[in-house]
Design a protein around this motif. Structure first.
Motif, short mmCIF file in Angstrom:
data_model
loop_
_atom_site.label_atom_id
_atom_site.label_comp_id
_atom_site.label_asym_id
_atom_site.label_seq_id
_atom_site.Cartn_x
_atom_site.Cartn_y
_atom_site.Cartn_z
N GLU A 168 0.65 -1.35 -0.06
CA GLU A 168 -0.06 0.10 -0.11
C GLU A 168 1.04 1.23 0.00
O GLU A 168 1.93 1.38 0.73
CB GLU A 168 -0.67 0.05 1.28
CG GLU A 168 -1.82 -0.88 1.47
CD GLU A 168 -1.46 -2.09 2.18
OE1 GLU A 168 -1.89 -3.22 2.73
OE2 GLU A 168 -0.13 -2.10 2.39
N GLY A 200 0.44 5.68 -0.29
CA GLY A 200 -0.40 7.08 -0.23
C GLY A 200 -0.14 7.85 1.00
O GLY A 200 0.79 7.57 1.82
N SER A 222 -6.82 8.92 -0.82
CA SER A 222 -6.48 8.38 -1.75
C SER A 222 -5.29 7.25 -1.94
O SER A 222 -4.14 7.69 -1.12
CB SER A 222 -6.06 9.14 -3.00
OG SER A 222 -7.30 9.95 -3.51
N THR A 239 -3.30 3.55 -2.88
CA THR A 239 -2.84 2.66 -4.02
C THR A 239 -2.09 1.45 -3.71
O THR A 239 -1.37 1.51 -2.46
CB THR A 239 -1.72 3.35 -5.07
OG1 THR A 239 -2.41 4.37 -5.54
CG2 THR A 239 -1.27 2.29 -6.22
N CYS A 240 -2.57 0.37 -4.18
CA CYS A 240 -2.08 -1.07 -3.63
C CYS A 240 -1.45 -1.68 -4.99
O CYS A 240 -2.02 -1.83 -6.04
CB CYS A 240 -3.06 -1.86 -3.38
SG CYS A 240 -2.68 -3.68 -3.02
N THR A 241 -0.11 -1.77 -4.89
CA THR A 241 0.58 -2.32 -5.80
C THR A 241 0.89 -3.93 -5.68
O THR A 241 1.43 -4.23 -4.85
CB THR A 241 2.04 -1.81 -6.30
OG1 THR A 241 1.73 -0.44 -6.18
CG2 THR A 241 2.90 -2.24 -7.12
N ARG A 261 -8.69 0.31 -10.94
CA ARG A 261 -7.71 -0.24 -11.16
C ARG A 261 -6.76 0.25 -12.34
O ARG A 261 -7.34 0.70 -13.20
CB ARG A 261 -7.68 -1.81 -11.28
CG ARG A 261 -8.66 -2.24 -12.52
CD ARG A 261 -9.06 -3.68 -12.70
NE ARG A 261 -9.41 -4.04 -14.05
CZ ARG A 261 -9.89 -5.16 -14.53
NH1 ARG A 261 -9.47 -6.33 -13.72
NH2 ARG A 261 -10.58 -5.30 -15.61
N ASP A 262 -5.49 -0.32 -12.47
CA ASP A 262 -4.64 0.11 -13.43
C ASP A 262 -3.79 -1.15 -13.94
O ASP A 262 -2.98 -1.63 -13.18
CB ASP A 262 -3.52 1.20 -13.26
CG ASP A 262 -2.79 1.71 -14.53
OD1 ASP A 262 -2.70 0.86 -15.36
OD2 ASP A 262 -2.34 2.71 -14.44
N GLN A 319 -2.05 -2.33 -10.30
CA GLN A 319 -2.42 -1.50 -9.19
C GLN A 319 -3.87 -1.44 -8.91
O GLN A 319 -4.66 -1.36 -9.78
CB GLN A 319 -1.85 0.01 -9.32
CG GLN A 319 -0.29 0.12 -9.25
CD GLN A 319 0.30 1.50 -9.29
OE1 GLN A 319 -0.34 2.30 -10.12
NE2 GLN A 319 1.50 1.48 -8.82
N SER A 331 -6.60 0.71 -6.66
CA SER A 331 -6.70 2.39 -5.98
C SER A 331 -8.11 2.27 -5.13
O SER A 331 -8.93 1.53 -5.51
CB SER A 331 -6.65 3.43 -6.95
OG SER A 331 -5.35 3.33 -7.73
N GLN A 333 -10.38 5.49 -3.34
CA GLN A 333 -10.52 6.71 -2.93
C GLN A 333 -11.78 6.78 -1.90
O GLN A 333 -12.82 6.22 -2.17
CB GLN A 333 -10.77 7.73 -4.09
CG GLN A 333 -9.84 7.71 -5.30
CD GLN A 333 -10.11 8.75 -6.08
OE1 GLN A 333 -11.15 8.79 -6.87
NE2 GLN A 333 -9.01 9.79 -6.32
N CYS A 384 -4.58 -3.49 2.10
CA CYS A 384 -5.16 -4.29 0.64
C CYS A 384 -4.83 -5.70 0.79
O CYS A 384 -3.72 -6.15 1.46
CB CYS A 384 -4.13 -3.66 -0.63
SG CYS A 384 -4.51 -4.29 -1.99
#
Length: 120
Positions: free
Chosen positions: A6, A8, A19, A21-23, A73-74, A79, A81, A83, A97
């Motif tokens: 995680e 942010g 916000s 992000t989890c990679t 997601r990306d 990743q 995300s 919000q 995550c």
């Protein structure tokens, strides 16, 4: 070995949007039947499930947070995300995550968690 990390801001002001992000590494977030959740834990309390995004992009949210939560997601970066809008000091939690393909409500993989403080 699948790993989740995680990231942010650690500090968010009240009324703003949190916000995170989890990679994911070690596998693709689009691997069939995988699902990726955000879970939070307030000091001294149990885990609270916030929402999930599945391998095919479908999402589901906790009814109590649905109006303020968005998970996206990306896929090019693996990743996930989160919000959370209109945060209050009650949102001062550790955010995790978690993911996997289990169907028993448990998770195969967890991130280490990230502390977020909501304060002005």
């Amino acid at each position: 070995q699948v790993q989740l990390q995680e990231s942010g801001p650690g500090l968010v002001k009240p009324s703003q949007t949190l916000s995170l992000t989890c990679t994911v590494s070690g596998d693709s977030i689009t691997t069939s039947y995988y699902a990726w959740s955000w879970v939070r834990q307030a000091p001294g309390k149990g885990l609270e499930w916030m929402g999930v995004i599945a391998y095919d992009g479908r999402t589901s949210y906790s009814p109590s947070l649905k109006s303020r939560t968005s998970i996206s997601r990306d896929t090019s970066k693996d990743q996930i995300s989160l919000q959370l809008s209109s945060v209050t000091p009650d949102g001062t939690d550790v955010y995790y995550c978690a993911g996997g393909c289990r169907t028993d409500g448990e998770y195969d993989y967890w991130g280490q968690g990230t502390q977020v403080t909501v304060s002005s």
